[in-house]
Structures are given as C-alpha cells and as structure tokens.
Design an enzyme around this catalytic site. Sequence first.
Site, PDB file in Angstrom:
ATOM      1  NE  ARG A 156      47.748  28.181  34.435  1.00 14.59           N
ATOM      2  CZ  ARG A 156      47.527  29.284  33.697  1.00 14.59           C
ATOM      3  NH1 ARG A 156      47.098  30.369  34.269  1.00 14.59           N
ATOM      4  NH2 ARG A 156      47.735  29.270  32.402  1.00 14.59           N
ATOM      5  CD  GLU A 205      42.506  32.769  35.075  1.00 15.14           C
ATOM      6  OE1 GLU A 205      41.580  32.669  34.255  1.00 15.14           O
ATOM      7  OE2 GLU A 205      43.709  32.630  34.775  1.00 15.14           O
ATOM      8  CG  HIS A 209      41.334  33.284  30.711  1.00 14.08           C
ATOM      9  ND1 HIS A 209      42.104  32.213  31.094  1.00 14.08           N
ATOM     10  CD2 HIS A 209      40.545  32.829  29.699  1.00 14.08           C
ATOM     11  CE1 HIS A 209      41.799  31.162  30.350  1.00 14.08           C
ATOM     12  NE2 HIS A 209      40.858  31.502  29.491  1.00 14.08           N
ATOM     13  CD  GLU A 253      44.338  36.701  30.635  1.00 13.05           C
ATOM     14  OE1 GLU A 253      43.962  36.673  31.820  1.00 13.05           O
ATOM     15  OE2 GLU A 253      44.893  35.732  30.083  1.00 13.05           O
ATOM     16  CG  HIS A 258      43.354  29.225  33.810  1.00 13.32           C
ATOM     17  ND1 HIS A 258      43.708  30.124  32.836  1.00 13.32           N
ATOM     18  CD2 HIS A 258      43.941  28.036  33.472  1.00 13.32           C
ATOM     19  CE1 HIS A 258      44.488  29.507  31.943  1.00 13.32           C
ATOM     20  NE2 HIS A 258      44.633  28.248  32.310  1.00 13.32           N
TER      21      HIS A 258
END
Length: 356
Positions: A166, A113, A237, A313, A110
């Site tokens: 993104r 990020e 992420h 994440e 992404h």
Amino acid sequence: MHVMVDPSEVKRFLLFLKLYGISHEVLIANVQSIIDTETEANARYSNTFGWKRYNTLAEIETWLDGILEKYSNVTEEFVVGTSYEGRTIRGIKISYKEGNPGVIIESNIHANEWITSATATWFINELLSSENQVVRELAENHDWYIVPVLNVDGFVYSHEKNRMWRKTRQPSNFSSCIGVDPNRNYDSHWMQNDGASDDPCSQVYGGPHAYSEPEIKAMSEFIFSIKDKVNVLLAFHSYGQVLLSPYGHTAEEFPENYEDLMQVAKAYADAVGTLSYGSVFQYGSVASVLYQATGATNDWAYEQGILISYTIEFRDSGNFGFVLPPAFILPNCEETLTGIIALLGECQKLGYLDAK
Ligand SMILES: [Zn+2]
C-alpha cells in the site's frame, strides 16, 4: 472493520473474537487464491494494453506516450516530480479550449488499489475518443489534470513483489519497516487526533514529518501551482463504494459548504444507482463515515481553496477488496464516468465551476 489474518494466526484470532464477543463473517477465505486468479486473468491478455486486465507501470507509460502523440493538439504532458526510487511521476493535461474550470484526478496513491489507475487510464481514453455527446461536453468543457499513478514505486512493488503493498518505498531511519502511507503525509492536521500512526510498521504510518515522501511533496507543489485554475479534486481509491469529503481530522466539525458537498456527492451516488449493476455508494465526511484520518489529499486540497474535494472509494464492498477481478474493471469505469458527469453537473448548478 475488515481484517486480513495470516493463516498461522487464524486460530488465535478466532479465540480473540470469541473472548470479546465480537461477531464476524468471512469475506475472503483465501486472499492468495484471488490474487492467483487475477494473475491468470492478467496473463491471458498479456500482449495487449486494455481494460480486461491490470496493466503494469511500464505498460501504462507506453500507452500514455501513444495517447500524448495521437492527441497532441489537446493534450500536454506534465511531470509531477521524481519518486524516492527515481521514477518520474507523470500526468496528462487535457484541454480543448481556454477558460475551462479545472479538475484534478489523483490516482493510485495507494499502491495496491489497481482499479484506480485502470479507471483513470480508461477515463483519459474516453475523454479523448468517445463520440457520445454527453462525454464530449464533459471532456471539452473542463480542463483535466490527471495523474494515473502517483505512488509509482509502490505500484511497481505491488506488481513485482507483494500484491497487497500500500505504502511508498522509502526506508525508515529508525525501523526495518519500509514506506509511509502517502495519503497520511500531506501537511493537513498531520498526525493529529490519531489520524495516522507513528509506527513505521503500520499501514497508516504518517511518516517522520509531513511531506517526508518525495511523491507527496511533489504532488502538493504541483496542485499548489495550479490551484487557482482548479475547481474540483477527485482522489481515486478503493475499496468501499463511498465518497468522502473533508474533514478527516474530526467528526465534530464540518466544512462551511458541507451541505453542498453532500448534495454533489449524492448526485454521484444517485447516478451510479441508475445503472444496471446496482452498486450502492455512500457519502459523508471522512471522519464521520470512516474514521479519523489526517494528512490526506482531499483535506489538504480543500484547505488550498479547492472547495469540491473528495476521496472516492471505488468497488467493491469487501468480497474481493483490493484484488478486484479484472472482469469488474469496465463496470467500475462506467460507474465512475456516470458518477463524474453527475457530480460536475451538480457543481455547475451550485456555481462551483465559475472562474476563480
Ligand atoms: Zn486508498
């Protein structure tokens, strides 16, 4: 749910929330202001590659060239493939000896990020240069396959045009909206159970078909080519502070080794919890903790027999979201290193690092 609202829509949005009795709080009053602060911080250190600022793709590649040269006895470049816009997607293999279990790190799939490639590059540097005994063992007893920036086109676009970008940058045949969510584009329950959108304007557009994005086709082929040597896959992420295991397509069903996956994730979360920052990490399957999401790397890799497979994440929990201030890069890196040491230690205990 975290929602970013255009200033011209704020009134209407608040009315909507009121109408449906939805409570809310403002996490970031002005996203542009934190982007501006980040831009200033990046400019302050503009001449030096490092982890006090976010580096561009060109800077990361120049740095990678230097690393490959300096540590040529234990590193090797690999090329994942070519992006839609013709950029080379590069990776680095780090191997100190034969017969190690393999770990793949996929990062910055992404585009917005940025903390993921910042962390991946720091981690590479740490594996090669740290003199800490625990890190030396981590580095030397595993074979590392690390792709610091997978979505190269989107990453460049996020630096040059739109910080919040993104997706990939491939145009659609039937819409003026550009790009596909690459983490919905792997051939794993692709587009099932509302796990992605069929609207090209959506942030989670799954694409016209699985592997429509050259970056994902290439990455899947690369992972497939080494899957017999790989025991663990970690997809970096942000944001949300959570470790997500398979599955994404349903919360009704769990992988056979789900208990192990949770035990391994807990080891990561607990280890991060021992640091002074006080960051709390949750864990669970994608569909049970977040929402249904299909076509993601971790599910696909799991189906290829990589039985320890997570989306991680990173920071934070929403105060800055994707625009994590550069001052938090190093704390995030430290948490990641600590977490991965514990995660692989737990994998070792459970027998997941044995030769396949
Ligand atoms: Zn992501």
